[in-house]
Design an enzyme around this catalytic site. Sequence first.
Site, PDB file in Angstrom:
ATOM      1  N   ARG A 135       0.834  -1.222   0.000  1.00  0.00           N
ATOM      2  CA  ARG A 135       0.000   0.000   0.000  1.00  0.00           C
ATOM      3  C   ARG A 135       0.859   1.259   0.000  1.00  0.00           C
ATOM      4  NH1 ARG A 135      -2.080   0.730   6.147  1.00  0.00           N
ATOM      5  NH2 ARG A 135      -0.706  -0.786   7.115  1.00  0.00           N
ATOM      6  N   SER A 173      -4.715   4.748   5.972  1.00  0.00           N
ATOM      7  CA  SER A 173      -4.563   3.327   5.642  1.00  0.00           C
ATOM      8  C   SER A 173      -4.144   3.132   4.190  1.00  0.00           C
ATOM      9  CB  SER A 173      -5.874   2.580   5.875  1.00  0.00           C
ATOM     10  OG  SER A 173      -6.178   2.524   7.240  1.00  0.00           O
ATOM     11  N   GLU A 233     -18.799   4.721  -0.129  1.00  0.00           N
ATOM     12  CA  GLU A 233     -18.036   4.189  -1.257  1.00  0.00           C
ATOM     13  C   GLU A 233     -18.820   4.213  -2.561  1.00  0.00           C
ATOM     14  OE1 GLU A 233     -18.503   2.677   1.684  1.00  0.00           O
ATOM     15  OE2 GLU A 233     -16.531   2.753   2.620  1.00  0.00           O
ATOM     16  N   PHE A 255     -14.511  -2.866   0.266  1.00  0.00           N
ATOM     17  CA  PHE A 255     -15.377  -1.715   0.018  1.00  0.00           C
ATOM     18  C   PHE A 255     -15.148  -1.132  -1.377  1.00  0.00           C
ATOM     19  CE2 PHE A 255     -14.098  -1.410   4.681  1.00  0.00           C
ATOM     20  CZ  PHE A 255     -15.005  -2.382   5.051  1.00  0.00           C
ATOM     21  N   HIS A 311      -5.552  -3.690   1.589  1.00  0.00           N
ATOM     22  CA  HIS A 311      -6.008  -4.650   2.605  1.00  0.00           C
ATOM     23  C   HIS A 311      -6.763  -5.822   1.978  1.00  0.00           C
ATOM     24  CE1 HIS A 311      -4.870  -1.216   4.980  1.00  0.00           C
ATOM     25  NE2 HIS A 311      -5.250  -1.749   6.117  1.00  0.00           N
ATOM     26  N   ASP A 313      -8.631  -7.803  11.784  1.00  0.00           N
ATOM     27  CA  ASP A 313      -9.987  -7.282  11.596  1.00  0.00           C
ATOM     28  C   ASP A 313     -10.979  -8.382  11.236  1.00  0.00           C
ATOM     29  OD1 ASP A 313      -9.766  -4.658  12.308  1.00  0.00           O
ATOM     30  OD2 ASP A 313      -9.519  -3.883  10.280  1.00  0.00           O
ATOM     31  N   ARG A 364      -1.978  -4.977   3.024  1.00  0.00           N
ATOM     32  CA  ARG A 364      -1.677  -4.230   4.235  1.00  0.00           C
ATOM     33  C   ARG A 364      -0.285  -4.492   4.812  1.00  0.00           C
ATOM     34  NH1 ARG A 364      -3.093  -5.749  10.037  1.00  0.00           N
ATOM     35  NH2 ARG A 364      -2.721  -3.839  11.181  1.00  0.00           N
TER      36      ARG A 364
HETATM   37  C1  LIG Z   1     -18.343   0.117   4.399  1.00  0.00           C
HETATM   38  C2  LIG Z   1     -17.174   0.474   5.230  1.00  0.00           C
HETATM   39  N1  LIG Z   1     -16.347   1.459   4.828  1.00  0.00           N
HETATM   40  C3  LIG Z   1     -15.253   1.771   5.545  1.00  0.00           C
HETATM   41  C4  LIG Z   1     -14.971   1.112   6.695  1.00  0.00           C
HETATM   42  C5  LIG Z   1     -13.721   1.434   7.493  1.00  0.00           C
HETATM   43  N2  LIG Z   1     -14.103   2.081   8.751  1.00  0.00           N
HETATM   44  C6  LIG Z   1     -14.195   1.391   9.907  1.00  0.00           C
HETATM   45  S1  LIG Z   1     -14.693   2.328  11.183  1.00  0.00           S
HETATM   46  C7  LIG Z   1     -14.735   3.720  10.219  1.00  0.00           C
HETATM   47  C8  LIG Z   1     -15.125   5.041  10.820  1.00  0.00           C
HETATM   48  C9  LIG Z   1     -16.459   4.971  11.436  1.00  0.00           C
HETATM   49  O1  LIG Z   1     -16.801   6.180  12.012  1.00  0.00           O
HETATM   50  P1  LIG Z   1     -17.904   6.202  13.148  1.00  0.00           P
HETATM   51  O2  LIG Z   1     -19.087   5.436  12.682  1.00  0.00           O
HETATM   52  O3  LIG Z   1     -18.122   7.591  13.546  1.00  0.00           O
HETATM   53  O4  LIG Z   1     -17.244   5.339  14.318  1.00  0.00           O
HETATM   54  P2  LIG Z   1     -16.182   5.865  15.430  1.00  0.00           P
HETATM   55  O5  LIG Z   1     -14.897   6.162  14.732  1.00  0.00           O
HETATM   56  O6  LIG Z   1     -16.772   7.044  16.052  1.00  0.00           O
HETATM   57  O7  LIG Z   1     -16.064   4.694  16.356  1.00  0.00           O
HETATM   58  C10 LIG Z   1     -14.374   3.410   8.897  1.00  0.00           C
HETATM   59  C11 LIG Z   1     -14.303   4.366   7.804  1.00  0.00           C
HETATM   60  C12 LIG Z   1     -15.851   0.076   7.083  1.00  0.00           C
HETATM   61  N3  LIG Z   1     -15.641  -0.659   8.172  1.00  0.00           N
HETATM   62  N4  LIG Z   1     -16.938  -0.208   6.348  1.00  0.00           N
END
Ligand SMILES: Cc1ncc(C[n+]2csc(CCOP(=O)(O)OP(=O)(O)O)c2C)c(N)n1
Lengths: 281, 317
Positions: free
Chosen positions: B13, B40, B61, B86, B112, B120, B170
């Site tokens: 990456r 990432s 996405e 994604f 990843h 994960d 990753r």
């Molecule tokens: C469809 C999808 N896109 C991207 C991600 C990567 N991802 C995991 S958590 C996150 C941020 C989530 O933000 P929030 O819902 O506010 O949770 P917080 O960080 O506050 O725990 C992302 C982008 C994912 N898990 N699923």
Amino acid sequence: MADYKALEDLVVQVRRDILRQVHKVNSGHPGGSLGCTEFFVALYNELMERNENFTMDGIGEDLFFLSNGHISPVFYSVLARAGYFPVEELNTFRLLNSRLQGHPTTHEGLPGVRVASGSLGQGISVSIGAALTKKLNKDKHLVYTLCGDGELQEGQNWEAIMYAAGNNVDNLIVTVDLNGQQIDGATKNVLPLGNLKAKFEAFGWDVMDIEKGNDLKAIIAGMKKAKEKTGNGKPVCVLLHTVMGNGVDFMMHTHDWHGKAPNDQQLETALSQNPVTLGDY
Amino acid sequence: MKKYTDTGKKDTRSGFGDGLTELGKKNKDVVALCADLTGSLKMDEFKDNHPERFFQVGIAEANMIGIAAGMTIGGKIPFTGTFANFSTGRVYDQIRQSVAYSGKNVKICASHAGLTLGEDGATHQILEDIGLMKMLPGMTVINTCDYNQTKAATIAIADYEGPVYLRFGRPKVANFTPADQNFQIGKAVQLQEGNDVTIIATGHLVWEALQAAETLNENGISTDVINIHTIKPLDDEAILKSVKRTGCVVTAEEHNFLGGLGESVARLLSTNHPAPQEFIATQDTFGESGTPEQLMDKYGLNASAIVNAVKKVIARK
Ligand SMILES: Cc1ncc(C[n+]2csc(CCOP(=O)(O)OP(=O)(O)O)c2C)c(N)n1
Ligand SMILES: [Mg+2]
């Protein structure tokens, strides 16, 4: 009247569980987990009506779905301490062959989990489905969902939000973890959510705020009010104002600990701010 | 045997991120989009250098793919960045209609991928993306093997007109291909020449194939190793030439055996030059949490698994 001392003790112990789980495997999501600890403790110990034994169908009990699956450490700890599986199993978090996968899954058969989550944005839809089945089954119990605020950027949520109101799914309470943070920074900088309350209301939901989202009393009182709002033709949304990383001073109010584990030194400091209450696993 | 040395472990990456940084400087039409995974995907440097050409779309996405498709109209070259899951499954119809069918010049860059995402777990470890993407008419599918190759590929795909899926990973892995390589889409790289068996590998499995070949050669098995960084279009000529010489093949990939590189090779061979084949791939299963090494071991995706598969396939000749 809730035994607040017991609940407070549980909150502190759950924080320790969260920190120790992610530290051991040097991965996982402490920030969001800590921010939702009081909510989970209240939900599982004061709010939900739960059967003794876990079944997938959950007939005759309230159901909970975690849409923002990355906060699995708090979910696992609260489930274990509510008796769904042995607390010692928290030792296996994210390890090979564990039932405690990085994100919750049904695949390994962990009691307490009813659908996989981790890929964001899917939980409200699944919850609507489960709520519709409750209605078909003439089961008066409720469906609770938690989702992240950043998560609400996913379009599927808004399809679900439109559906639930349009179809009077009024046995559903969706709580939004409004911590204002996501991976790349503050939600307002990444992609502003705008006025969430007005948005949900415009879609036809009954919306309320819990301003003190890390205060057990406020959560319990607020969620009870939310419960009273069910059954009136509208789905219910609770905007839970939380502090990411709550309970560990250096993890609070920042996205830095969204998906990062503390090192040995940081763990020690964090645990010292949360001394053992019920006993570590 | 040619000698390959790891010049120091690096993540693929970062090859993407550094390639994108270089592209940003030399091609002002390159724009980048990200869905809340800037760090990432290693897109920070591009973002800092060219804030006006970087688009943070949030955790959305499907919208990102649509915006990228739209940005090509007027001449921009969008590079989208998120995890492989994604980048594909999540947004398949958006890619199918707005990008592939509409023939848009979007570069879908996916990190990843596969089991090596690690802890994960299965929700994030897509093992079906190569299949999904190669089935789309007109889509080019690339899975690079190390940092240098990922960087070279990132730069090369900007000069190619058409939709591309670029898959990388990753963890930090061996970096052994030349820094100054001339990356040619669709052109296999012959890494070792041998007569007894052909190993065709892609992505992280290429280094494992080289390790396997060393062991095999020590045991008197002369091994041909081909790096297929482009799964589609497949370099038919290179594969047929090798298998005609060796008479059997092992394919190796960090992907389900359904829909992956192995099936593309099987199709090619069955219609041109049938030969025994063994598949190093996951066996129609989801992944799980664990360290990358543990997972690659448990699911049989490493050098020792390749060695065993080679012995099996030679016995079937
Ligand atoms: C469809 C999808 N896109 C991207 C991600 C990567 N991802 C995991 S958590 C996150 C941020 C989530 O933000 P929030 O819902 O506010 O949770 P917080 O960080 O506050 O725990 C992302 C982008 C994912 N898990 N699923
Ligand atoms: Mg958040």
